[in-house]
Design a protein around this motif. Structure first.
Motif, PDB file in Angstrom:
ATOM      1  N   SER A 409       0.835  -1.217   0.000  1.00 25.58           N
ATOM      2  CA  SER A 409       0.000   0.000   0.000  1.00 25.58           C
ATOM      3  C   SER A 409       0.864   1.260   0.000  1.00 25.58           C
ATOM      4  O   SER A 409       1.864   1.334   0.722  1.00 25.58           O
ATOM      5  CB  SER A 409      -0.879   0.030   1.252  1.00 25.58           C
ATOM      6  N   ARG A 410       0.445   2.253  -0.758  1.00 27.27           N
ATOM      7  CA  ARG A 410       1.150   3.556  -0.729  1.00 27.27           C
ATOM      8  C   ARG A 410       0.956   4.209   0.637  1.00 27.27           C
ATOM      9  O   ARG A 410       1.858   4.824   1.174  1.00 27.27           O
ATOM     10  CB  ARG A 410       0.612   4.473  -1.825  1.00 27.27           C
ATOM     11  N   PHE A 411      -0.246   4.110   1.148  1.00 34.05           N
ATOM     12  CA  PHE A 411      -0.519   4.512   2.532  1.00 34.05           C
ATOM     13  C   PHE A 411      -1.565   3.551   3.050  1.00 34.05           C
ATOM     14  O   PHE A 411      -2.290   2.923   2.268  1.00 34.05           O
ATOM     15  CB  PHE A 411      -1.003   5.975   2.607  1.00 34.05           C
ATOM     16  N   GLU A 412      -1.628   3.389   4.350  1.00 41.42           N
ATOM     17  CA  GLU A 412      -2.606   2.447   4.911  1.00 41.42           C
ATOM     18  C   GLU A 412      -2.989   2.905   6.312  1.00 41.42           C
ATOM     19  O   GLU A 412      -2.220   2.759   7.259  1.00 41.42           O
ATOM     20  CB  GLU A 412      -2.010   1.038   4.953  1.00 41.42           C
ATOM     21  N   PRO A 413      -4.177   3.492   6.451  1.00 46.49           N
ATOM     22  CA  PRO A 413      -4.583   4.018   7.765  1.00 46.49           C
ATOM     23  C   PRO A 413      -4.470   2.974   8.883  1.00 46.49           C
ATOM     24  O   PRO A 413      -3.917   3.256   9.940  1.00 46.49           O
ATOM     25  CB  PRO A 413      -6.028   4.446   7.518  1.00 46.49           C
ATOM     26  N   CYS A 414      -4.989   1.780   8.649  1.00 49.35           N
ATOM     27  CA  CYS A 414      -4.745   0.690   9.595  1.00 49.35           C
ATOM     28  C   CYS A 414      -4.449  -0.565   8.790  1.00 49.35           C
ATOM     29  O   CYS A 414      -3.374  -1.117   8.823  1.00 49.35           O
ATOM     30  CB  CYS A 414      -5.956   0.460  10.516  1.00 49.35           C
ATOM     31  N   GLY A 415      -5.461  -0.985   8.014  1.00 47.76           N
ATOM     32  CA  GLY A 415      -5.347  -2.233   7.274  1.00 47.76           C
ATOM     33  C   GLY A 415      -5.903  -3.358   8.125  1.00 47.76           C
ATOM     34  O   GLY A 415      -5.523  -3.517   9.290  1.00 47.76           O
ATOM     35  N   GLY A 435      -0.725   1.870   9.524  1.00 47.21           N
ATOM     36  CA  GLY A 435      -1.044   0.788  10.447  1.00 47.21           C
ATOM     37  C   GLY A 435      -0.266  -0.488  10.164  1.00 47.21           C
ATOM     38  O   GLY A 435      -0.180  -1.366  11.027  1.00 47.21           O
ATOM     39  N   LEU A 436       0.310  -0.593   8.962  1.00 48.55           N
ATOM     40  CA  LEU A 436       1.106  -1.791   8.650  1.00 48.55           C
ATOM     41  C   LEU A 436       2.345  -1.832   9.540  1.00 48.55           C
ATOM     42  O   LEU A 436       2.784  -2.897   9.969  1.00 48.55           O
ATOM     43  CB  LEU A 436       1.491  -1.783   7.166  1.00 48.55           C
ATOM     44  N   VAL A 437       2.883  -0.656   9.847  1.00 52.60           N
ATOM     45  CA  VAL A 437       4.047  -0.572  10.740  1.00 52.60           C
ATOM     46  C   VAL A 437       3.657  -1.046  12.140  1.00 52.60           C
ATOM     47  O   VAL A 437       4.430  -1.724  12.821  1.00 52.60           O
ATOM     48  CB  VAL A 437       4.548   0.891  10.840  1.00 52.60           C
ATOM     49  N   ASP A 438       2.449  -0.679  12.556  1.00 55.45           N
ATOM     50  CA  ASP A 438       2.021  -0.966  13.935  1.00 55.45           C
ATOM     51  C   ASP A 438       1.599  -2.420  14.131  1.00 55.45           C
ATOM     52  O   ASP A 438       1.455  -2.874  15.259  1.00 55.45           O
ATOM     53  CB  ASP A 438       0.835  -0.058  14.326  1.00 55.45           C
ATOM     54  N   THR A 439       1.363  -3.142  13.032  1.00 55.24           N
ATOM     55  CA  THR A 439       0.794  -4.492  13.179  1.00 55.24           C
ATOM     56  C   THR A 439       1.701  -5.591  12.638  1.00 55.24           C
ATOM     57  O   THR A 439       1.371  -6.769  12.770  1.00 55.24           O
ATOM     58  CB  THR A 439      -0.573  -4.576  12.452  1.00 55.24           C
TER      59      THR A 439
END
Ligand SMILES: Nc1ncnc2c1ncn2[C@@H]1O[C@H](COP(=O)(O)OP(=O)(O)O[C@H]2O[C@H](CO)[C@@H](O)[C@H](O)[C@H]2O)[C@@H](O)[C@H]1O
Length: 523
Positions: A409-415, A435-439
């Motif tokens: 994803s170019r950006f992903e609010p949560c996913g 949100g990919l970073v957080d999960t």
């Protein structure tokens, strides 16, 4: 139109108004009742789901209902009014400017969740998706359709529509609901709003002069309010007037205050963040996402039951007409839009196949991406299978049967897809954003790549190939991913805190006389 004209409009709108008063200036009897929250949404997986907001709208109100009297409001699309549940008549919601009058009904779902339905066939009972006509273009009257939804929510918070229930707080979701925060502000109504940004890229922009048909006062059109570069922005009504903004991960909450991710709204969002009015609360996933008990799967499986996982994998290969193969099976489950970076997947596909991997895709969206994917499947028969469409069952079979999920994803609010994949033992390979970073823990529960380039993506895919060949490590990562629980019971805690704080501030609980005496005496 001056402010008294606005108030007059409002009087006409609601008939006998409470002049900004609200039954929630709780007296002692009422203070024992649960606070009333209206969760307003343009889609819900209970009836119709376009993407992740549909999942959240089905799960979050239920998670909140232990502490709050939460009800959902949704337009009466054919999939809602025709869902087979009785529609209970509630009342009528008056018209405003070009927004037509409509009927308010409710559906009591079998598990007790109450859903308010806007019965307005001229606006909502059509073929197509909640947002798009069958030809893939926005409905021409989307401003009226979602103006109607926003207005209905504000009316229910102002005591109009249901004589038996008035919302203490509105929880608004994305631009189709955002104007509700504006209406409550212009009518000087006390009910507060939480506005959740699921995707800042969709803003609900319309010509400025549409404000008349939406009953928006002209003085609300300044650039510090609803105007956005010469357009009328629904999104800004939420960003400016909601008491609290949330978005669906901590990282995205920070990102949207920057020029790169702020979609031109970063300054406003920075201001709101500095006021303590913007925070990130990660989405959860609901209990139906359990690989042991999911009835959509050919066979349930649990952590370390790799035979069960393999059975789902073989089934998936058959479903997509792929050849028998010992290489890894990659997957995409996605809306096919620019955001999701499917162009990178298409560019990397040949190298996946050359290395002995296979790919299955399910998605629906922009016609150019759909046809590029069809061409890809035609070039690699037996190695790449593509379904253009939307199927909950097939999506779940893909999460269960695949080894890796591609999410550049170019950006992903949560996913949500990466969380579902992890739960079902498919390791996500994702861009290090939102949100990919957080999960996803890189090298532990999935793979992250840094730059939005085919090379960077391919390097992460190559790491996945080598982990796949190192069986112990591969299984350890799978176990780690399957062991994570993104439960709504966790995400619901900060929401409950917000709801309570805002409602108590708007409608301070009345302290009983005998209680205050006790307090004084105990000091
Ligand atoms: N063809 C298909 N068939 C079946 N199912 C399909 C499908 N295509 C997609 N899905 C499903 O739709 C959902 C997609 O949710 P995501 O959160 O991953 O992205 P989306 O961009 O829609 O959501 C936005 O809102 C959510 C909710 O806040 C944020 O997580 C996200 O980052 C934001 O972009 C998942 O349940 C997925 O399985």
């Amino acid at each position: 139109m001056g402010s008294s004209a606005i108030t007059n409009d409002f009087r006409a709108l609601v008939g006998a108004v409470r002049d900004g008063s609200h039954p929630s200036s709780y007296d002692e009897e009422e203070s024992s009742q649960r606070r009333r929250v209206l969760f307003v949404t343009p889609e819900s997986a209970d009836f119709i789901k376009v993407g992740g907001l549909g999942d959240v709208s089905a799960a979050l109100p239920r998670a909140m209902s232990t502490d709050f009297d939460v009800r959902v409001m949704i337009p009466g699309y054919p999939q809602v009014v025709g869902a087979g549940y009785p529609l209970i008549e509630v009342g009528r919601l008056p018209a405003l400017a070009g927004i037509p009058e409509c009927e308010l009904a409710r559906i009591d779902l079998p598990d007790g969740l109450i859903v308010y339905v806007l019965v307005c066939p001229e606006l909502f009972e059509r073929e197509g998706s909640p947002y798009l006509a069958p030809d893939g273009r926005d409905w021409d009257d989307n401003h009226i359709r979602f103006g109607r939804l926003s207005l209905a929510a504000a009316q229910l918070a102002a005591g109009v529509g249901d004589p038996a229930w008035q919302a203490d707080l509105l929880h608004l979701n994305d631009w189709p609901t955002a104007l509700a925060a504006g209406y409550l502000h212009w009518w000087k109504q006390p009910a507060p709003c939480v506005f959740t940004i699921h995707n800042l890229a969709y803003q609900g922009l319309f010509p400025l002069d549409y404000h008349q048909s939406l009953g928006i006062p002209p003085e609300a059109l300044g650039t510090d309010q609803l105007e956005f570069y010469g357009n009328l922005s629904f999104m800004k009504a939420g960003l400016v007037h909601a008491e609290q903004l949330t978005t669906v991960s901590a990282t995205y909450a920070r990102e949207i205050t920057t020029e790169e991710f702020g979609c031109g709204l970063e300054r406003l969002l920075r201001e709101r963040a500095e006021q303590g009015r913007l925070c990130g609360i990660a989405n959860g996933i609901d209990d139906t996402w359990d690989p042991q008990s999911d009835a959509h799967l050919l066979r349930g499986f649990g952590t370390s039951d790799w035979i069960g996982k393999r059975i789902n994998c073989e089934h998936l290969r058959q479903m997509f007409g792929l050849a028998i193969c010992h290489g890894p099976l990659f997957a995409v489950v996605s809306r096919l839009v620019h955001q999701k970076g499917v162009d990178l997947t298409i560019a990397a596909a040949e190298s996946i196949v050359r290395k002995g991997g296979q790919l299955v895709v399910i998605g629906r969206g922009e016609p150019s991406i759909e046809s590029a994917l069809r061409n890809l499947a035609a070039r690699f028969p037996g190695a790449i299978g593509v379904r253009v469409g939307f199927s909950e069952r097939e999506a779940r079979c893909i999460f269960a049967g695949s080894d890796f999920l591609l999410m550049p994803s170019r950006f992903e609010p949560c996913g949500l897809s990466q969380m579902y994949a992890q739960r079902f033992g498919s390791l996500p390979i994702a861009h290090r954003t939102g949100g990919l970073v957080d999960t996803i823990e890189d090298g532990v529960t999935g793979f992250l790549f840094d730059r939005m380039t085919v090379e960077s993506f391919k390097a992460a895919i190559n790491r996945a190939f080598s982990v796949y060949r190192t069986t112990d490590l591969f299984y350890a990562m799978r176990r780690a991913a399957m062991g994570i629980h993104y439960h709504w019971s966790v995400s619901s805690v900060p929401y409950a805190h917000l709801y309570r704080g805002l409602i108590d501030r708007a409608f301070p609980p009345v302290v009983r006389k005998d209680e205050s005496k006790t307090l004084v005496n105990s000091n």
